[in-house]
Design a protein around this motif. Structure first.
Motif, PDB file in Angstrom:
ATOM      1  N   GLU A  15       0.859  -1.194   0.000  1.00 16.29           N
ATOM      2  CA  GLU A  15       0.000   0.000   0.000  1.00 16.29           C
ATOM      3  C   GLU A  15       0.893   1.240   0.000  1.00 16.29           C
ATOM      4  O   GLU A  15       0.991   1.974   0.980  1.00 16.29           O
ATOM      5  N   ASP A  17       0.980   4.257  -1.547  1.00  8.94           N
ATOM      6  CA  ASP A  17       0.495   5.637  -1.387  1.00  8.94           C
ATOM      7  C   ASP A  17       0.181   5.950   0.071  1.00  8.94           C
ATOM      8  O   ASP A  17       0.553   7.004   0.594  1.00  8.94           O
ATOM      9  N   ARG A  18      -0.513   5.023   0.736  1.00  9.00           N
ATOM     10  CA  ARG A  18      -0.840   5.250   2.141  1.00  9.00           C
ATOM     11  C   ARG A  18       0.420   5.243   3.006  1.00  9.00           C
ATOM     12  O   ARG A  18       0.570   6.052   3.927  1.00  9.00           O
ATOM     13  N   HIS A  19       1.322   4.331   2.688  1.00  6.93           N
ATOM     14  CA  HIS A  19       2.566   4.254   3.447  1.00  6.93           C
ATOM     15  C   HIS A  19       3.365   5.545   3.306  1.00  6.93           C
ATOM     16  O   HIS A  19       3.878   6.083   4.295  1.00  6.93           O
ATOM     17  N   ASP A  22       1.717   8.283   5.343  1.00  4.13           N
ATOM     18  CA  ASP A  22       1.933   8.093   6.783  1.00  4.13           C
ATOM     19  C   ASP A  22       3.355   8.488   7.184  1.00  4.13           C
ATOM     20  O   ASP A  22       3.558   9.150   8.220  1.00  4.13           O
TER      21      ASP A  22
END
Length: 297
Positions: A15, A17-19, A22
């Motif tokens: 993941e 993009d989310r990583h 974050d």
């Protein structure tokens, strides 16, 4: 504002993009600029990306992946003084486990930006650096025979099936030269050279290994019978320092390994090749690593 570079293995961080969001948000909490972002490839596991980060004057490099990504980043950072921090995403994460570096992202970022900087030794086997362990024989066969998909679905237990398939492999003959001193020739299933010694589940093949003592710990395993294998397993569980039952231990700053026939070897879980003669040496304090301790605020 200080700026970090993230060297990420996209296979370990699905993941992405989310990583990335974050990581960027956590760094911003500590007043750090938006990080440089580099993804590894099958052709380059991170050495070239880390050199690009150095060229762009990154203040800190995060290795976001497994032990192979950490090894590649460490190779490029050796001797530069630029610190390495870990964002774990692999099967073993053995360097992090041995140095009690947290696995969870917020805690790992905190250690990266606020932790202490520890000089860590780097081993070099036939020109390939390693920060955890290098090995030949059964250890390399497991590294070569365990696929990425199996590791993603089963974790470190994926190695168990490969281990069982290779338990019947024929032993090889080995002679060690420990700091120039030849040792008695013996038959072995595996030779392991470690900078740290703790494996998954708290087991340890090299219970005395320390990452900053300027020495390599060596174990030669040559069990012949099922009972010998059970004794080896018992030593793993109890972290025994004993020998016997086909187990020999050494400590060295330089090692020459002569094997017959040519035998596959690996560094930090990555298969490298096969050889009849291998030289291994330690580079004391060559890597600056961010570790817990010294956090502020």
């Amino acid at each position: 504002m200080p700026r970090a570079a993230i060297i990420v293995n996209p296979l370990k961080m699905p993941e992405r993009d989310r990583h990335r969001a974050d990581v960027t948000a956590e760094l911003a909490r500590y007043g750090w600029d938006e990080p440089l972002w580099f993804e590894t490839t099958a052709e380059d596991p991170g050495v070239g990306m880390t050199k690009r980060a150095l060229a762009e004057e990154a203040d800190l490099v995060f290795a976001a992946g497994g032990d192979g990504t950490v090894r590649a980043c460490a190779e490029a950072l050796m001797g530069t003084g630029v610190p390495l921090a870990l964002l774990c995403g692999g099967t073993g994460n053995l360097l992090a486990r041995n140095l009690d570096i947290p696995i969870e992202l917020p805690d790992a970022i905190r250690v990266g930006v606020l932790g202490g900087t520890t000089p860590v030794d780097v081993g070099v086997m036939e020109g390939t650096p390693f920060v955890v362990m290098a090995g030949l024989g059964l250890d390399a066969a497991m590294a070569r025979g365990t696929g990425s998909e199996a590791k993603r679905s089963l974790g470190w237990l994926a190695y168990a099936g490969t281990l069982l398939r290779h338990l019947r492999d024929r032993p090889f003959r080995v002679t060690l030269h420990v700091d120039g001193r030849p040792q008695p020739r013996c038959r072995a299933r595996m030779v392991l050279v470690g900078n740290v010694g703790r494996l998954q589940g708290g087991m340890s093949l090299l219970p005395d290994a320390q990452p900053s003592d300027g020495l390599l710990d060596v174990v030669v395993l040559g069990p012949r019978t099922p009972m010998d294998w059970l004794r080896v397993l018992g030593r793993l569980v109890t972290r025994s320092r004993g020998e016997g039952a086909g187990t020999r231990r050494y400590v060295a700053s330089r090692l020459r390994i002569e094997v017959d026939p040519p035998t596959p070897y690996e560094c930090d879980g990555d298969p490298v090749g096969s050889a009849r003669v291998l030289t291994v040496e330690i580079k004391p304090g060559a890597l600056s690593l961010r570790t817990p301790g010294g956090e502020e605020g």
